[in-house]
Design an enzyme around this catalytic site. Structure first.
Site, PDB file in Angstrom:
ATOM      1  N   SER A 195       5.195  -5.376  -3.014  1.00  0.00           N
ATOM      2  CA  SER A 195       4.891  -3.981  -3.264  1.00  0.00           C
ATOM      3  C   SER A 195       5.485  -3.090  -2.172  1.00  0.00           C
ATOM      4  O   SER A 195       6.694  -3.134  -1.942  1.00  0.00           O
ATOM      5  CB  SER A 195       3.379  -3.801  -3.425  1.00  0.00           C
ATOM      6  OG  SER A 195       3.074  -2.574  -4.023  1.00  0.00           O
ATOM      7  N   TYR A 196       4.661  -2.312  -1.435  1.00  0.00           N
ATOM      8  CA  TYR A 196       5.237  -1.481  -0.368  1.00  0.00           C
ATOM      9  C   TYR A 196       5.777  -2.335   0.778  1.00  0.00           C
ATOM     10  O   TYR A 196       6.530  -1.835   1.627  1.00  0.00           O
ATOM     11  CB  TYR A 196       4.228  -0.460   0.158  1.00  0.00           C
ATOM     12  CG  TYR A 196       4.907   0.644   0.950  1.00  0.00           C
ATOM     13  CD1 TYR A 196       5.473   1.742   0.307  1.00  0.00           C
ATOM     14  CD2 TYR A 196       5.024   0.560   2.335  1.00  0.00           C
ATOM     15  CE1 TYR A 196       6.139   2.724   1.026  1.00  0.00           C
ATOM     16  CE2 TYR A 196       5.676   1.546   3.067  1.00  0.00           C
ATOM     17  CZ  TYR A 196       6.234   2.627   2.400  1.00  0.00           C
ATOM     18  OH  TYR A 196       6.905   3.596   3.110  1.00  0.00           O
ATOM     19  N   HIS A 236       2.397  -7.415 -11.183  1.00  0.00           N
ATOM     20  CA  HIS A 236       2.819  -6.858  -9.900  1.00  0.00           C
ATOM     21  C   HIS A 236       2.625  -7.840  -8.740  1.00  0.00           C
ATOM     22  O   HIS A 236       3.452  -7.914  -7.838  1.00  0.00           O
ATOM     23  CB  HIS A 236       2.032  -5.570  -9.634  1.00  0.00           C
ATOM     24  CG  HIS A 236       2.495  -4.787  -8.461  1.00  0.00           C
ATOM     25  ND1 HIS A 236       3.773  -4.293  -8.350  1.00  0.00           N
ATOM     26  CD2 HIS A 236       1.843  -4.404  -7.325  1.00  0.00           C
ATOM     27  CE1 HIS A 236       3.900  -3.629  -7.215  1.00  0.00           C
ATOM     28  NE2 HIS A 236       2.740  -3.685  -6.570  1.00  0.00           N
ATOM     29  N   GLY A 260       0.825  -1.212   0.000  1.00  0.00           N
ATOM     30  CA  GLY A 260       0.000   0.000   0.000  1.00  0.00           C
ATOM     31  C   GLY A 260       0.854   1.254   0.000  1.00  0.00           C
ATOM     32  O   GLY A 260       1.182   1.754  -1.060  1.00  0.00           O
ATOM     33  N   ASP A 286       5.465  -6.265 -14.800  1.00  0.00           N
ATOM     34  CA  ASP A 286       4.958  -5.222 -13.907  1.00  0.00           C
ATOM     35  C   ASP A 286       5.637  -3.901 -14.240  1.00  0.00           C
ATOM     36  O   ASP A 286       6.863  -3.813 -14.264  1.00  0.00           O
ATOM     37  CB  ASP A 286       5.253  -5.609 -12.455  1.00  0.00           C
ATOM     38  CG  ASP A 286       4.893  -4.507 -11.471  1.00  0.00           C
ATOM     39  OD1 ASP A 286       3.927  -3.762 -11.742  1.00  0.00           O
ATOM     40  OD2 ASP A 286       5.571  -4.410 -10.431  1.00  0.00           O
TER      41      ASP A 286
END
Length: 498
Positions: free
Chosen positions: A178-179, A475, A80, A422
């Site tokens: 991701s984050y 991703h 996020g 991605d």
């Protein structure tokens, strides 16, 4: 040097956790049934809350279908920041596949043959407080950042393993995407420091893995143009023009000429699905002719493009739509990090950008589901959202490269994997920063296979560091390539060659 300063701060917080007392085993945490599933669970499921300083963090444990007493315990974190790890549970590598037979209906659950619980005990955590089912009665605790999140999650782990002492001797790994490229190394460093300091209970950390992870402002920022050129998304002329005007480090340029050339890149890739350039792009029906190049007036950088949601999609299938011309996730600047719903609102969108998560939202907000998994009702913890704007988050840990250097030098094994299509956090950045560590190559660039087919490529370095790509994945690798993901995951955990 700045990154090492952040590491020192984490060292101090580790010492504060050494005074924790042992808690009793959780009562009533066993999940006995789930709405939408009529079969028998292949293994036990447990869920509930661990309270840390007034913050109530929600977890869901899927016990291994293999040998629970010996198989690794793997913590999974979605990114996020502000996104629930039930994203991974529902759409990626959880024990079920979700089928929505008609629009608006509750989904039917089927066993997932590629669940990561086939080979591991997998622990999904909603973090930080305010995300998913995790909450606090004190709204001021929703202001957080990298360092506080790592500290809270370490405290959660110490308490959780006290409640589930049968897993203390199992190999323990920290993973995410991701984050979580920030969550994972900062937490891993915190846990490693706790082990070094004798923090009880003593966790059996063996390593960590990061998928398409945010890592470093320079490497992430410089990843897109080489990716776009390599994927034939921009011409030689555009690519050469960027290099000539910006140099090879264009991610923080203040040159008008450089900005002009970068605008050509943005125009060329506008309309693509940034999470997987092979997948269709779905546009807001109100966007004329599917145009995604216009920019709404806002306080956001001009590179943020219109976000939207399609009303026409196959039932039960999540579709990812074009978010903005420049990667939505990376690079991440130091300081306040705009959350996905906040960015969507700035662009007059109705939803979290690029996602349609009706299935997860419908299922996880059903009162019977919340009761079955021991989540508090919406009146207490709030409605479940894929990504929240309830928290205020700060990127305050700097570059992750010093963390990776520290952890791998201490002998913790690390797998850095990337879906190679991605465009949000392109593989080009991950490949570049892993190489920048200067470690000796011990397994030269080569293909790896799944189901007798080339599934991607890898290069392994000394200090147990491996960089791996997954061919054709976006991703969220396990969502796009579930069989291949389970293959490399299983082999890496078992210490077998990939």
């Amino acid at each position: 040097m700045a990154g090492m300063t952040k590491i020192s701060i984490l060292c101090i917080t580790c010492c504060l956790l050494m005074t924790m007392t042992t808690e009793a085993a959780p009562q009533g945490s066993l999940v006995t049934q789930l709405p939408g599933f009529n079969g028998t669970f292949p293994s036990n499921h447990y869920s509930g809350y661990v309270s840390i300083g007034g913050k109530h963090l929600f977890y869901y444990l899927v016990v291994s279908e293999g040998n629970p007493a010996e198989d690794p315990v793997v913590l999974w974190l979605n990114g996020g920041p502000g996104c629930s790890s039930f994203d991974g549970f529902v759409y990626e590598h959880g024990p079920f596949n979700f089928e929505q037979k008609s629009k608006g209906a509750m989904p039917t659950l089927h066993l997932n043959p590629y669940s990561w619980s086939k080979v591991s005990n997998i622990l999904y955590l909603d973090s930080p407080a305010g995300v998913g089912f995790s909450y606090s009665e004190d709204p001021s605790q929703y202001v957080t950042g990298d360092l506080q999140t790592a500290s809270d999650t370490h405290a959660f782990l110490l308490s959780w393993f006290q409640q589930y002492p049968e897993f203390l001797s199992n190999p323990f790994y920290i993973s995410g995407e991701s984050y979580a490229g920030v969550y994972v190394p900062t937490l891993s460093f915190q846990v490693a420091t706790g082990i070094q300091n004798g923090t009880k209970p003593l966790l059996n950390l063996k390593g960590y893995m990061v998928g398409n992870g945010v890592t470093d402002r320079k490497f992430d920022g410089n990843a897109l143009v080489p990716f776009a050129h390599g994927m034939a998304l921009i011409s030689d002329q555009i690519y050469e023009g960027v290099i000539e005007a910006c140099g090879i480090n264009y991610s923080n340029s203040t040159s008008p000429k450089c900005d002009e050339k970068l605008q050509l890149v943005g125009q060329a890739i506008a309309g693509l699905n940034i999470y997987d350039v092979l997948e269709p792009c779905y546009h807001d029906p109100g966007t004329k002719s599917g145009n995604t190049t216009s920019t709404k007036n806002s306080n956001l950088p001009s590179s943020f493009q219109q976000l939207g949601k399609s009303s026409e999609k196959p039932l039960g299938v999540r579709k990812r739509m074009f978010g903005r011309a420049w990667p939505f996730q990376a690079p991440v600047e130091d300081g306040f990090v705009p959350l996905w719903p906040q960015l969507a609102a700035q662009s007059n969108s109705r939803d979290v950008p690029c996602f349609d998560d009706e299935v997860a939202t419908k299922w996880l907000n059903d009162p019977a589901v919340r009761e079955a998994i021991h989540a508090k009702p919406a009146s207490v913890s709030g409605p479940w959202e894929l990504c929240t704007d309830r928290i205020r988050y700060y990127h305050d840990a700097g570059s992750m490269i010093p963390y990776h250097q520290n952890l791998t030098a201490k002998g913790y094994k690390a797998l850095i994997f990337s879906g190679d299509h991605d465009m949000c956090v392109p593989y080009t950045g991950s490949q570049a920063w892993t190489r920048s560590l200067g470690y000796k190559i011990v397994d030269q660039w080569r293909s790896w296979q799944s189901n007798d087919q080339v599934a991607g490529y890898l290069q392994a370095y000394e200090n147990n560091l491996t960089f791996l790509t997954v061919k054709g994945a976006g991703h969220t690798v396990p969502e796009y390539k579930p069989q291949e993901a389970l293959d490399f995951y299983s082999r890496w955990l078992a210490g077998k060659p990939i």
